[in-house]
Design a protein around this motif. Structure first.
Motif, PDB file in Angstrom:
ATOM      1  N   GLU A 178       0.840  -1.208   0.000  1.00 13.05           N
ATOM      2  CA  GLU A 178       0.000   0.000   0.000  1.00 13.05           C
ATOM      3  C   GLU A 178       0.876   1.260   0.000  1.00 13.05           C
ATOM      4  O   GLU A 178       1.936   1.261   0.624  1.00 13.05           O
ATOM      5  N   PRO A 179       0.418   2.308  -0.655  1.00 16.61           N
ATOM      6  CA  PRO A 179       1.158   3.584  -0.546  1.00 16.61           C
ATOM      7  C   PRO A 179       0.973   4.189   0.839  1.00 16.61           C
ATOM      8  O   PRO A 179       0.006   3.859   1.536  1.00 16.61           O
ATOM      9  N   SER A 180       1.881   5.060   1.229  1.00 19.98           N
ATOM     10  CA  SER A 180       1.763   5.690   2.544  1.00 19.98           C
ATOM     11  C   SER A 180       0.563   6.636   2.555  1.00 19.98           C
ATOM     12  O   SER A 180       0.097   7.067   1.492  1.00 19.98           O
ATOM     13  N   TYR A 212       0.521   9.587   3.133  1.00 19.27           N
ATOM     14  CA  TYR A 212       0.927  10.929   2.665  1.00 19.27           C
ATOM     15  C   TYR A 212       1.149  10.984   1.154  1.00 19.27           C
ATOM     16  O   TYR A 212       1.583  11.994   0.633  1.00 19.27           O
ATOM     17  N   PHE A 213       0.887   9.869   0.497  1.00 23.76           N
ATOM     18  CA  PHE A 213       1.182   9.804  -0.938  1.00 23.76           C
ATOM     19  C   PHE A 213       0.503  10.930  -1.710  1.00 23.76           C
ATOM     20  O   PHE A 213       1.146  11.668  -2.452  1.00 23.76           O
ATOM     21  N   MET A 214      -0.804  11.069  -1.497  1.00 26.87           N
ATOM     22  CA  MET A 214      -1.582  12.042  -2.268  1.00 26.87           C
ATOM     23  C   MET A 214      -1.144  13.474  -1.961  1.00 26.87           C
ATOM     24  O   MET A 214      -0.974  14.284  -2.882  1.00 26.87           O
TER      25      MET A 214
END
Lengths: 196, 199
Positions: A57-59, A61-63
């Motif tokens: 999964e992305p962190s 904070y990715f977006m």
């Protein structure tokens, strides 16, 4: 079908994409060959194990990080939006397409060729006309019409032909001024008679 | 019914910035997973995934829906970025160690726990053993994938981890369909050999 050929069909059999004839050959070989049976079973297991790896999964904070980076990109001079709205950039983008690029190159070639062939004389005259004043020692002037000035001025002309270094080397009794001019042309090869 | 990627791109091309955000939200997880599995580094994966979206954002004006599909276009950009990253690492001769398994296991910790509960044996003492075995196997698989040559690793990850079709993989990698199929089969065979001690 032999073992090597059977191995080539492992994936296709696993994904059920073999044609009927190959399927018959493959399954016929597997029915007879114990080694291939074991290898195929291990093949299936390892593929399953890879497919069952958990998704990363992305962190959280990715977006937000991406949005910050996009905002920075937009603020920079020559950024995405700025480039997209610039007319010269749009023009250049046109030439990214092969058809337009090819047309552009053809137009360029035709323009250069047209300019060249439309001239009365070639751009570089291979046989320059003789100059009326032959030697400077006689105090005569070299013709300086606009046409000849460009090409003929840098050349040293004697007796209506170009002055070559070999001419002077074979004729040592030239007047001093002519020899001096020769030295300018190629003083390293010419005899300097102790000078220079 | 959710909008297609191409429709969202068209909306974005017409100036709707929300459409781009929707595209990012839809594809961020698969993209990060793909890059992390391919380059075997979770931290860089986030960076490269963001870079991929920035490239898409920049090139959005040139995107044409009748050409490549959005998904294959996105993976194509990401693959090229990954290849560059690996090449640069090779030049620097500083290969990052398995970051995916160490830090990436946090995210799937919950899933793992649920699995363990579901398949818990009668004797609870066996639970840590099973968990350890699974983790070892996962590490071994990730390690084996990262040891595959790039030309085999890329189609394998796209097929077995991202679930792309053979046609889509051919489009991403600009390969003929036969070459794609044969590379995926070859990659799986290599992986089978590497995983021999575990399977």
């Amino acid at each position: 079908m032999n073992c090597l050929q059977a191995e080539e069909h492992f994936s296709a059999h696993l994904e059920d994409t073999l044609d009927y004839q190959t399927l018959q050959g493959f399954e016929g070989h597997l029915g007879e060959c114990e080694v291939c049976q074991q290898e195929y079973a291990r093949f299936q297991e390892s593929v399953k194990a890879v497919q069952e790896l958990p998704q990363i999964e992305p962190s959280p904070y990715f977006m937000s990080t991406l949005q910050q980076r996009l905002a920075t990109e937009q603020r920079e001079p020559g950024s995405v939006k700025a480039i997209a709205t610039t007319s010269w950039k749009q023009l250049l983008d046109l030439f990214r397409r092969p058809k337009w690029a090819f047309s552009g190159i053809m137009v360029l070639i035709l323009t250069v060729a047209g300019t060249y062939f439309y001239q009365e004389r070639p751009l570089f005259d291979q046989n320059p006309r003789p100059v009326s004043g032959t030697t400077m020692s006689q105090g005569e002037q070299i013709t300086t019409s606009p046409e000849t000035l460009r090409i003929e001025l840098p050349r040293f002309v004697r007796n209506s032909r170009q002055f070559a270094p070999s001419d002077v080397l074979s004729t040592p009794t030239q007047p001093m001024q002519q020899r001096y001019m020769l030295k300018q042309v190629s003083y390293t090869n010419a005899s300097t008679s102790g000078g220079l | 019914m959710p909008e297609l990627d191409d429709e969202l791109m068209e909306r974005y091309q017409k100036g709707d910035e929300n459409a781009f955000t929707l595209l990012v939200r839809r594809h961020q997880q698969p993209l990060v997973n793909f890059i992390a599995r391919f380059i075997n580094d979770r931290d860089s994966a986030e960076d490269l995934a963001q870079e991929t979206f920035i490239r898409i954002f920049k090139a959005a004006n040139r995107y044409k829906s009748e050409g490549a599909h959005f998904k294959t276009w996105m993976y194509h950009i990401a693959s090229n970025l990954c290849k560059n990253e690996l090449r640069n690492r090779g030049r620097r001769d500083r290969y990052r160690v398995d970051n995916v398994v160490n830090s990436g296991s946090d995210s799937d910790g919950d899933t793992e726990q649920i699995d363990l509960i579901a398949s818990a044996p009668a004797n609870p003492e066996l639970q840590p053993e099973i968990a350890l075995e699974r983790k070892e196997l996962r590490n071994a698989i990730q390690q084996a994938i990262s040891e595959l040559p790039e030309q085999y690793r890329l189609p394998l990850v796209l097929r077995d981890l991202q679930g792309l079709s053979y046609d889509e993989i051919s489009e991403v990698l600009e390969l003929r369909s036969g070459t794609t199929k044969s590379r995926i089969n070859r990659a799986r065979l290599m992986l089978k050999e590497k995983l021999k001690p575990f399977i």
